[in-house]
Design an enzyme around this catalytic site. Structure first.
Site, PDB file in Angstrom:
ATOM      1  N   HIS A  18       0.833  -1.213   0.000  1.00 43.54           N
ATOM      2  CA  HIS A  18       0.000   0.000   0.000  1.00 43.54           C
ATOM      3  C   HIS A  18       0.863   1.257   0.000  1.00 43.54           C
ATOM      4  CE1 HIS A  18      -3.678   2.318   1.115  1.00 43.54           C
ATOM      5  NE2 HIS A  18      -2.777   3.115   1.672  1.00 43.54           N
ATOM      6  N   GLU A  19       1.801   1.322   0.929  1.00 38.85           N
ATOM      7  CA  GLU A  19       2.648   2.518   1.032  1.00 38.85           C
ATOM      8  C   GLU A  19       3.610   2.617  -0.143  1.00 38.85           C
ATOM      9  OE1 GLU A  19       1.814   4.694   3.010  1.00 38.85           O
ATOM     10  OE2 GLU A  19       0.520   3.528   4.335  1.00 38.85           O
ATOM     11  N   HIS A  22       1.933   4.511  -2.880  1.00 41.53           N
ATOM     12  CA  HIS A  22       2.038   5.961  -2.662  1.00 41.53           C
ATOM     13  C   HIS A  22       3.430   6.460  -3.034  1.00 41.53           C
ATOM     14  CE1 HIS A  22      -1.831   6.390  -0.840  1.00 41.53           C
ATOM     15  NE2 HIS A  22      -1.551   5.702   0.262  1.00 41.53           N
TER      16      HIS A  22
END
Length: 419
Positions: A18-19, A22
């Site tokens: 997820h990170e 980003h």
């Protein structure tokens, strides 16, 4: 111990992906990413690479990517400050010592008159008690050191707020998107290892305690008819079996070039809706192919997504109570149960959790990615950004409410599993 390892691996992977989404898309937009963190709280481990500090923190409750410009700088250099300067080979300032200058012999001490570290990149002041006002250019990758901690400056074109609405939206959306991508990849791997169900009236594996094995059925047998009713698909076959528990059924079987009949009485079991249904102890046939695995990954991810969205809709309409929600304690408990069922079931559970994380983060709630996307959307409609202070307050309140909900759900889990 197996449960703990499974939880660490699964949650670490979900948060990392997820990170990482980003991080990658923020960097592609030219945003300076100061930190990529797994967990919150005190740092356990860290290293720096390509402008970004990668850290593992004590509390495994998520992660974050700290992008330049999202928060005010912790240290601001104002007129009257005395700072130490170091220069690179081109004569530009590449390091500014905010305090503890005595620990950095060789630095040129300047009393600052004016400084701009965002746009024009210069520092102006008086050096070594001279009355002459001197101006130095600051390198775009210069660092300032405060309490022996070095931080790279963030010129405006490297800040989150300087990017277009589209670039910022993509950088925010990329986190949840990568969770859906991860689910597809996990389910593709599952399909390649376990095979995909084939909708044919064939006998796959048999259970050791099932009546089909007692009746002499073998893996690969084709069921032609049941009680004279022709069947061609797995769904045709199982619907007849499930509808007639404890009934003597005559199966017409094809095995190679031979055909024969056998009588089987389906056993009773409680189905998904607490209804009695019949079972004979066989699994569906499976096949393995790259194309099929890709299709399975996408279709199964879509089905998981629809199920979770439907459950959220029932929660909003009151058809689903908060008592059914689970937090970290509940997920830890369920992960232990799933891990005991084998690695393939754990694959499916990881994919479900990844889809769930993606959907939850896209909810239009403050402090979540969905809430941030709402503010970016409002900016696109208004033609100007929302006041950063007002947006910050909304996100802060939203985060506090989410923490209260997390505490309530965790207490519910403790009551459910331990009290």
């Amino acid at each position: 111990m197996n449960t703990l390892i499974a939880v660490i691996v699964i949650f670490g992977l979900l948060v990392f992906i997820h990170e990482w989404g980003h991080l990658i898309f923020a960097k592609r937009a030219g945003i300076l990413c100061r930190e990529f963190a797994i967990g919150f709280g005190p740092k356990i481990f860290s290293f720096k690479r390509n402008e970004t500090v990668y850290t593992i923190r004590l509390l495994p409750l998520g992660g974050f990517v700290r992008m330049a410009g999202e928060d005010p700088e912790m240290v601001q250099i104002k007129p009257g400050y005395e700072i130490g300067l170091f220069f690179n080979d081109s004569g530009k300032v590449n390091c500014m010592i905010i305090n503890n200058k005595s620990k950095h012999p060789g630095c040129k001490v300047m009393q600052v008159e004016k400084i701009d570290m965002e746009h024009d990149l210069f520092v102006q002041g008086y050096v070594d008690d001279s009355e002459e006002l001197i101006t130095y250019q600051i390198d775009e990758k210069a660092e300032f050191v405060h309490d022996e901690l070095a931080t790279q400056i963030a010129p405006y074109d490297r800040q989150f707020s300087s990017k277009t609405v589209g670039q910022r939206a993509v950088a925010i959306f990329a986190g949840p998107m990568m969770n859906f991508v991860l689910a597809v990849v996990i389910l593709m791997a599952y399909a390649l290892i376990a095979g995909m169900p084939v909708d044919e009236a064939l006998v796959g594996d048999l259970t050791d305690d099932g009546v089909a094995l007692e009746a002499g059925l073998e893996s690969g047998d084709r069921v032609l008819s049941i009680d004279g009713e022709n069947v061609t698909t797995w769904e045709d076959m199982t619907s007849i079996i499930q509808d007639q528990p404890n009934e003597n059924l005559q199966f017409e079987i094809e095995r190679g070039s031979d055909q024969f009949e056998v009588n089987i009485v389906p056993q009773e079991r409680i189905g998904a809706e607490d209804e009695v249904e019949g079972v004979v102890g066989i699994y569906p046939p499976t096949e393995k192919s790259i194309g099929g695995a890709i299709a399975f990954g996408f279709t199964q991810t879509y089905e998981y997504t629809m199920l979770i969205v439907e459950a959220l809709g029932m929660l909003v309409t009151g058809q689903f109570s908060l008592d059914h929600l689970s937090g970290p304690v509940g997920i830890y408990n369920y992960t232990g149960e799933v891990a005991a069922m084998g690695i393939l079931v754990l694959f499916q559970w990881a994919a479900i959790l990844s889809v769930n994380l993606g959907i939850i983060n896209l909810l239009p709630l403050p402090a979540l990615d969905g809430g941030r996307l709402i503010f970016i959307g409002l900016e696109a409609i208004r033609g100007k950004p929302i006041d950063p202070q007002k947006e910050g307050i909304v996100h802060f309140v939203g985060f506090a409410l989410l923490m209260l909900l997390m505490l309530a759900v965790t207490w519910n889990d403790i009551n459910k599993f331990f009290l």
